[in-house]
Scaffold this motif. Structure first.
Motif, mmCIF file in Angstrom:
data_model
loop_
_atom_site.group_PDB
_atom_site.id
_atom_site.type_symbol
_atom_site.label_atom_id
_atom_site.label_comp_id
_atom_site.label_asym_id
_atom_site.label_seq_id
_atom_site.Cartn_x
_atom_site.Cartn_y
_atom_site.Cartn_z
ATOM 1 N N UNK A 1 0.759 -1.367 -0.045
ATOM 2 C CA UNK A 1 -0.107 -0.228 -0.008
ATOM 3 C C UNK A 1 0.708 1.251 -0.059
ATOM 4 N N UNK A 2 0.359 2.272 -0.712
ATOM 5 C CA UNK A 2 1.025 3.573 -0.520
ATOM 6 C C UNK A 2 1.103 4.097 0.757
ATOM 7 N N UNK A 3 0.403 4.021 1.500
ATOM 8 C CA UNK A 3 0.231 4.140 2.938
ATOM 9 C C UNK A 3 0.259 2.697 3.602
ATOM 10 N N UNK A 4 1.204 2.377 4.544
ATOM 11 C CA UNK A 4 1.423 1.186 5.143
ATOM 12 C C UNK A 4 1.054 1.345 6.471
ATOM 13 N N UNK A 5 -0.193 0.618 6.966
ATOM 14 C CA UNK A 5 -0.547 0.654 8.356
ATOM 15 C C UNK A 5 0.577 0.423 9.219
ATOM 16 N N UNK A 6 0.412 1.249 10.458
ATOM 17 C CA UNK A 6 1.450 1.074 11.526
ATOM 18 C C UNK A 6 1.485 -0.226 11.909
ATOM 19 N N UNK A 7 0.406 -0.884 12.262
ATOM 20 C CA UNK A 7 0.796 -2.287 12.704
ATOM 21 C C UNK A 7 1.484 -3.364 11.708
ATOM 22 N N UNK A 8 1.466 -2.948 10.407
ATOM 23 C CA UNK A 8 2.100 -3.802 9.678
ATOM 24 C C UNK A 8 3.608 -3.542 8.988
ATOM 25 N N UNK A 9 4.063 -2.390 9.467
ATOM 26 C CA UNK A 9 5.173 -1.629 9.139
ATOM 27 C C UNK A 9 6.569 -2.871 9.170
ATOM 28 N N UNK A 10 6.419 -3.702 10.067
ATOM 29 C CA UNK A 10 7.388 -4.839 10.363
ATOM 30 C C UNK A 10 7.266 -6.116 9.735
ATOM 31 N N UNK A 11 6.004 -6.236 9.135
ATOM 32 C CA UNK A 11 5.473 -7.680 8.723
ATOM 33 C C UNK A 11 5.778 -7.606 7.410
ATOM 34 N N UNK A 12 5.905 -8.841 6.795
ATOM 35 C CA UNK A 12 6.290 -9.102 5.420
ATOM 36 C C UNK A 12 5.745 -10.456 4.871
#
Length: 382
Positions: free
Chosen positions: A142-153
């Protein structure tokens, strides 16, 4: 207030089908008298014929049937997909040589990829080419990555019977997960036959997973895919266990091709009803042989249902009531549960094989990816 009778509901469904353009006017006419009379199939000549045909133990005999589109219980976009004709030439393709396979694959890939840029725009998703572990990939987020998923892949493995959907055509599911689920996704563009039969695809998926273990902690990652992608996800977990690599925190299996041996009830009960795969005797049989390249189809790297599921990650599985691979999905779910794995099964009304990918704007598609994203969100470390 009077409760609607079954005939009232049938009339409403017929009117809705007519409004959607799924039936013609004669379908709204009063039905002709049934062959078996007013008492229903159980009390007339058809019932007697079926009773006689099934009076002894053995295979079940059923009458020829016309199955209506379930418009009263699915969304309009999905109803249109359910009513669509068989996908020609994809469902029964059996090209005579490698050159003909390549021509068909390229032609269908162009058609499949055409709407993907527009879908990315609508969902606010970007895509960048990358090489990870020496393998071509797309990084979609996403062009704006949700905070909860910033360290997820997430790792995505595309479907297509091991032969279809190279390049951008294979990223559709990853785009939906990024846009609806809000995750950063690596989609692997693995090699395929006729040039690269097994084990090339699995070698590529394993190389990407090994490289991703250097990019993010495994408890912050999940692997998902549909059809072939679901089967390869399972096979990748078995291979990672064998190679003593860390496993992800979760898996998402969309109607996985977990058994190439045509073993399972719905290979027959949903044959000719599923309007995507249609029949195992269509393109699936030659595609399986092309990929396996002479190997035993019961090899767990080809049909992972025959592998050891102990220690696999929590898993969400998706299928539909018309899916030729419904039994594949159910059997995989039951085997995961038997191995003590946390596994959720979602079966959608009226869906043929992976039809949520064919109707990306439908409520059912949003529900599939919302459920899977929620499942991942509850199991991946933040």
């Amino acid at each position: 207030m009077r409760r609607p009778s079954p005939s009232d509901l049938s009339k409403r469904a017929a009117l809705k089908m007519a409004a959607l353009g799924l039936v013609t006017a004669p379908a709204l006419a009063a039905p002709a008298a049934a062959e078996d009379g007013a008492g229903g199939a159980g009390g007339g000549s058809l019932g007697a014929k079926m009773g006689a045909a099934n009076a002894k133990p053995g295979p079940r005999t059923v009458p020829g049937r016309e199955i209506p589109v379930p418009v009263a219980t699915v969304s309009e976009p999905l109803a249109k997909q359910i009513a669509a004709p068989y996908r020609s030439p994809a469902w029964n393709a059996n090209p005579p040589d490698a050159a003909a396979w390549k021509e068909l694959v390229d032609r269908l890939a162009t058609l499949t990829a055409a709407p993907v840029p527009g879908l990315r725009d609508r969902l606010g998703v970007s895509s960048e080419a990358a090489v990870i572990g020496g393998v071509k990939c797309s990084v979609i987020q996403p062009r704006t990555l949700p905070e909860a998923n910033r360290n997820r892949l997430l790792l995505h493995i595309h479907g297509g019977g091991y032969v279809y959907n190279p390049g951008e055509a294979g990223t559709l599911e990853a785009v939906l997960m990024a846009g609806i689920g809000g995750f950063k996704v690596v989609s692997v563009d693995y090699r395929m036959p006729p040039d690269a039969p097994y084990p090339a695809a699995m070698d590529d998926a394993a190389a990407v997973w090994k490289a991703m273990l250097g990019m993010q902690a495994p408890d912050r990652m999940a692997v998902f895919g549909t059809s072939t992608g679901g089967g390869m996800t399972l096979a990748l977990m078995l291979r990672a266990k064998q190679d003593k690599l860390a496993l992800p925190a979760a898996m998402g299996l969309g109607t996985p091709w977990s058994d190439m041996t045509e073993t399972g009830d719905t290979y027959k009960t949903n044959e000719w009803l599923d309007n995507v795969l249609v029949s195992y005797s269509g393109y699936l049989t030659p595609a399986a042989k092309l990929y396996a390249d002479g190997r035993d189809l019961r090899d767990p790297q080809l049909s992972p249902i025959y592998g050891d599921f102990a220690g696999l990650p929590p898993t969400l599985l998706v299928s539909g009531t018309r899916d030729l691979f419904l039994s594949n999905t159910v059997r995989t779910h039951r085997k995961l549960r038997a191995a003590g794995i946390d596994a959720d099964l979602h079966v959608f009304e009226g869906m043929s094989h992976a039809q949520y990918l064919a109707a990306p704007d439908s409520p059912e598609t949003k529900e599939v990816f919302t459920e899977m994203a929620g499942f991942f969100g509850r199991r991946l470390k933040g």
